[in-house]
Design an enzyme around this catalytic site. Structure first.
Site, PDB file in Angstrom:
ATOM      1  N   THR A 156      19.009 -39.595  -0.522  1.00  0.00           N
ATOM      2  CA  THR A 156      19.474 -38.728  -1.617  1.00  0.00           C
ATOM      3  C   THR A 156      20.931 -38.317  -1.411  1.00  0.00           C
ATOM      4  O   THR A 156      21.713 -38.273  -2.357  1.00  0.00           O
ATOM      5  CB  THR A 156      18.564 -37.485  -1.708  1.00  0.00           C
ATOM      6  OG1 THR A 156      17.243 -37.946  -1.971  1.00  0.00           O
ATOM      7  CG2 THR A 156      18.998 -36.530  -2.793  1.00  0.00           C
ATOM      8  N   GLU A 198       0.832  -1.202   0.000  1.00  0.00           N
ATOM      9  CA  GLU A 198       0.000   0.000   0.000  1.00  0.00           C
ATOM     10  C   GLU A 198       0.869   1.255   0.000  1.00  0.00           C
ATOM     11  O   GLU A 198       0.568   2.248  -0.677  1.00  0.00           O
ATOM     12  CB  GLU A 198      -0.908   0.044   1.252  1.00  0.00           C
ATOM     13  CG  GLU A 198      -1.884  -1.113   1.380  1.00  0.00           C
ATOM     14  CD  GLU A 198      -1.313  -2.304   2.132  1.00  0.00           C
ATOM     15  OE1 GLU A 198      -0.120  -2.615   1.937  1.00  0.00           O
ATOM     16  OE2 GLU A 198      -2.048  -2.932   2.899  1.00  0.00           O
ATOM     17  N   SER A 235       6.393 -40.324   2.965  1.00  0.00           N
ATOM     18  CA  SER A 235       6.082 -40.070   4.383  1.00  0.00           C
ATOM     19  C   SER A 235       5.507 -38.669   4.580  1.00  0.00           C
ATOM     20  O   SER A 235       4.592 -38.468   5.380  1.00  0.00           O
ATOM     21  CB  SER A 235       7.334 -40.218   5.239  1.00  0.00           C
ATOM     22  OG  SER A 235       7.797 -41.524   5.159  1.00  0.00           O
TER      23      SER A 235
HETATM   24  N1  LIG Z   1      13.911 -37.175  -9.283  1.00  0.00           N
HETATM   25  C1  LIG Z   1      14.004 -36.421  -8.237  1.00  0.00           C
HETATM   26  O1  LIG Z   1      13.447 -35.342  -8.180  1.00  0.00           O
HETATM   27  C2  LIG Z   1      14.848 -36.889  -7.095  1.00  0.00           C
HETATM   28  C3  LIG Z   1      15.140 -36.002  -6.028  1.00  0.00           C
HETATM   29  C4  LIG Z   1      15.925 -36.481  -4.981  1.00  0.00           C
HETATM   30  C5  LIG Z   1      16.372 -37.802  -5.008  1.00  0.00           C
HETATM   31  N2  LIG Z   1      16.066 -38.607  -6.048  1.00  0.00           N
HETATM   32  C6  LIG Z   1      16.524 -40.008  -6.112  1.00  0.00           C
HETATM   33  O2  LIG Z   1      15.918 -40.710  -5.067  1.00  0.00           O
HETATM   34  C7  LIG Z   1      16.775 -41.790  -4.693  1.00  0.00           C
HETATM   35  C8  LIG Z   1      16.879 -41.824  -3.181  1.00  0.00           C
HETATM   36  O3  LIG Z   1      15.579 -42.073  -2.706  1.00  0.00           O
HETATM   37  P1  LIG Z   1      15.324 -42.356  -1.205  1.00  0.00           P
HETATM   38  O4  LIG Z   1      13.868 -42.579  -1.028  1.00  0.00           O
HETATM   39  O5  LIG Z   1      16.278 -43.378  -0.709  1.00  0.00           O
HETATM   40  O6  LIG Z   1      15.814 -40.993  -0.579  1.00  0.00           O
HETATM   41  P2  LIG Z   1      15.249 -39.921   0.443  1.00  0.00           P
HETATM   42  O7  LIG Z   1      13.766 -39.851   0.374  1.00  0.00           O
HETATM   43  O8  LIG Z   1      15.998 -38.684   0.143  1.00  0.00           O
HETATM   44  O9  LIG Z   1      15.702 -40.492   1.840  1.00  0.00           O
HETATM   45  C9  LIG Z   1      15.080 -41.613   2.361  1.00  0.00           C
HETATM   46  C10 LIG Z   1      15.767 -42.024   3.643  1.00  0.00           C
HETATM   47  O10 LIG Z   1      15.507 -41.085   4.649  1.00  0.00           O
HETATM   48  C11 LIG Z   1      15.403 -41.748   5.882  1.00  0.00           C
HETATM   49  N3  LIG Z   1      14.111 -41.430   6.512  1.00  0.00           N
HETATM   50  C12 LIG Z   1      13.949 -40.995   7.760  1.00  0.00           C
HETATM   51  N4  LIG Z   1      12.679 -40.818   8.062  1.00  0.00           N
HETATM   52  C13 LIG Z   1      11.989 -41.156   6.984  1.00  0.00           C
HETATM   53  C14 LIG Z   1      10.638 -41.200   6.695  1.00  0.00           C
HETATM   54  N5  LIG Z   1       9.707 -40.845   7.589  1.00  0.00           N
HETATM   55  N6  LIG Z   1      10.261 -41.622   5.494  1.00  0.00           N
HETATM   56  C15 LIG Z   1      11.175 -41.978   4.580  1.00  0.00           C
HETATM   57  N7  LIG Z   1      12.482 -41.954   4.799  1.00  0.00           N
HETATM   58  C16 LIG Z   1      12.908 -41.553   5.984  1.00  0.00           C
HETATM   59  C17 LIG Z   1      15.468 -43.234   5.616  1.00  0.00           C
HETATM   60  O11 LIG Z   1      16.764 -43.639   5.967  1.00  0.00           O
HETATM   61  P3  LIG Z   1      17.029 -45.185   6.386  1.00  0.00           P
HETATM   62  O12 LIG Z   1      16.799 -45.988   5.148  1.00  0.00           O
HETATM   63  O13 LIG Z   1      18.456 -45.124   6.840  1.00  0.00           O
HETATM   64  O14 LIG Z   1      16.062 -45.527   7.422  1.00  0.00           O
HETATM   65  C18 LIG Z   1      15.257 -43.336   4.127  1.00  0.00           C
HETATM   66  O15 LIG Z   1      15.943 -44.394   3.524  1.00  0.00           O
HETATM   67  C19 LIG Z   1      18.108 -41.560  -5.374  1.00  0.00           C
HETATM   68  O16 LIG Z   1      18.217 -42.455  -6.442  1.00  0.00           O
HETATM   69  C20 LIG Z   1      18.006 -40.146  -5.881  1.00  0.00           C
HETATM   70  O17 LIG Z   1      18.710 -39.984  -7.078  1.00  0.00           O
HETATM   71  C21 LIG Z   1      15.306 -38.177  -7.084  1.00  0.00           C
END
Ligand SMILES: NC(=O)c1ccc[n+]([C@@H]2O[C@H](COP(=O)([O-])OP(=O)(O)OC[C@H]3O[C@@H](n4cnc5c(N)ncnc54)[C@H](OP(=O)(O)O)[C@@H]3O)[C@@H](O)[C@H]2O)c1
Length: 385
Positions: free
Chosen positions: A202, A59, A327
């Site tokens: 990630t 404003e 999640s």
């Molecule tokens: N295309 C895109 O936009 C994009 C963006 C980012 C990443 N990525 C790809 O995604 C892949 C990784 O995926 P991601 O699922 O492993 O990675 P993330 O979602 O980044 O991390 C997941 C990890 O976070 C931990 N975590 C803690 N609390 C959680 C909860 N409530 N829910 C889920 N996870 C929780 C877990 O660790 P623990 O397993 O140790 O329990 C789980 O394995 C890679 O290949 C990466 O290149 C793609």
């Protein structure tokens, strides 16, 4: 009042909303407000948007531009003008002093301490019209009203997917899913967010920096890793890139291993943020899945609360994999989505399960913008309010 005047009010509020949108990433934690002023003959004589915190509100900027021509005119403002002394004096005083005769408001103020502006203007003899039916204004201020009502930051889930819904490419294929123009848009959004949120999956898979590069930054985001067991390597690139703090959200454990990891990561430049699980000990004991590894919905919410309260975080951009995305969706903590879909390349990738694209179908979001960035389709949607 005739329909013609109503339609004109809508058009002018839409114009004010377009101007306010330019302030995204600058005004927060304040709402990015837009204002248009026309003189008594209907000619637009001033426009403004809210600047950085402590800077002029919309404003004030519009009144300065309009100067004496504001007298007897109309102001269209996307949010109820403030009625309190914050970092700047009340906008209602400036409107009254400018001699504006009519004020059209797109949305009432939801912060109690700043409200009462419309009443104050009416008491001063100004005609005040509330028009809460303008969609672009409703969408513009959804983030601000949401933050005031929940105390949580506004969370935008960003991801890039292949045409068949995968978030990762197969081994041996370039890990980049989206093209350079999409990546530039992501960097722009990073430079307009208070925090970037990722998961340990990630960090271990991609070793990203998560900073805002080659764009004019409006703010330097905090980079936040959800890493319950402190698995982030102290040599991770995110820690070596000295572009704003890195927070690692972990369990609030006190065992020797956890403490040793915490000390190593602190020495590498991270700030460790232990997050308590708000559930009772009994519930925790009956849910062994969550004792290690995963943050429960309550813990994710506590993390967002901590970011808002202790780190002044108003906006979060997630850049995590399908695991954490799922999640966050299930905990109802995602407010908006920015999705890049790459064109078909002939390479088959395995869609994440569940696919974030499918999770998005389960929430009540409305598309606010869609278009192309190079060959990628970009869709921006947000919670319907
Ligand atoms: N295309 C895109 O936009 C994009 C963006 C980012 C990443 N990525 C790809 O995604 C892949 C990784 O995926 P991601 O699922 O492993 O990675 P993330 O979602 O980044 O991390 C997941 C990890 O976070 C931990 N975590 C803690 N609390 C959680 C909860 N409530 N829910 C889920 N996870 C929780 C877990 O660790 P623990 O397993 O140790 O329990 C789980 O394995 C890679 O290949 C990466 O290149 C793609």
């Amino acid at each position: 009042m005739s329909n013609q005047i109503h339609d004109h009010d809508r058009m002018m509020l839409e114009r004010a909303a377009r101007r306010a949108l330019r302030g995204h990433g600058e005004a927060e934690p304040n709402p990015s407000v837009g204002c248009v002023i026309a003189d008594a003959s209907g000619r637009v004589v001033g426009e403004g948007r809210t600047r950085h915190p402590g800077g002029p509100h919309a404003e004030i900027e519009a009144i300065r531009a309009a100067a004496a021509a504001a007298r007897g005119g109309t102001a269209w403002v996307t949010l109820e003008p403030c009625n309190h002394h914050g970092k700047t004096p009340p906008c209602v005083d400036a409107i009254i002093a400018a001699g504006i005769a009519r004020v059209v408001v797109g949305s009432p103020e939801s912060n109690e301490f700043a409200s009462g502006g419309m009443d104050r203007l009416r008491e001063a003899g100004i005609e005040v019209v509330l028009r809460p039916d303008v969609d672009s204004v409703r969408r513009l201020h959804a983030s601000f009203h949401g933050r005031v009502s929940t105390g949580l930051p506004w969370v935008v889930a960003k991801w890039a997917e292949t045409h068949d819904g995968a978030l990762s490419t197969p081994p041996g294929v370039s890990p980049w899913i989206s093209g350079p123009r999409s990546i530039r848009l992501v960097h722009r959004e990073r430079g307009r967010s208070d925090a970037i949120l990722t998961g340990i999956g990630t960090i271990l898979a991609d070793d990203p920096r998560l900073d805002a590069r080659q764009v004019r930054r409006r703010r330097t985001p905090l980079r936040v890793i959800v890493d319950p067991d402190l698995d982030t390597p102290p040599t991770a690139l995110i820690l070596k890139t000295k572009e704003g703090p890195v927070l690692i959200a972990c369990r609030d454990d006190d065992d020797d291993e956890h403490r040793a990891r915490s000390e190593r990561l602190t020495a590498a430049g991270a700030t460790i943020l232990p997050i308590e699980d708000p559930r009772t000990t009994d519930t925790l004991a009956s849910d062994s899945r969550n004792l290690r590894g995963r943050f429960s919905a309550g813990r994710l919410k506590s993390l967002l609360h901590r970011l808002a309260e202790d780190h002044d975080v108003a906006t979060v951009l997630t850049e995590c994999g399908a695991g954490l995305l799922q999640s966050l969706f299930e905990a109802n903590l995602i407010d908006a989505a920015l999705v890049f879909t790459a064109p078909e390349t002939g390479v088959e990738a395995t869609p994440a399960a569940p696919c974030p694209r499918d999770l998005l179908q389960l929430v009540s979001f409305e598309t606010i913008w869609s278009g192309l960035r190079g060959d990628d389709r970009v869709v921006w949607s947000q919670r319907r309010t």
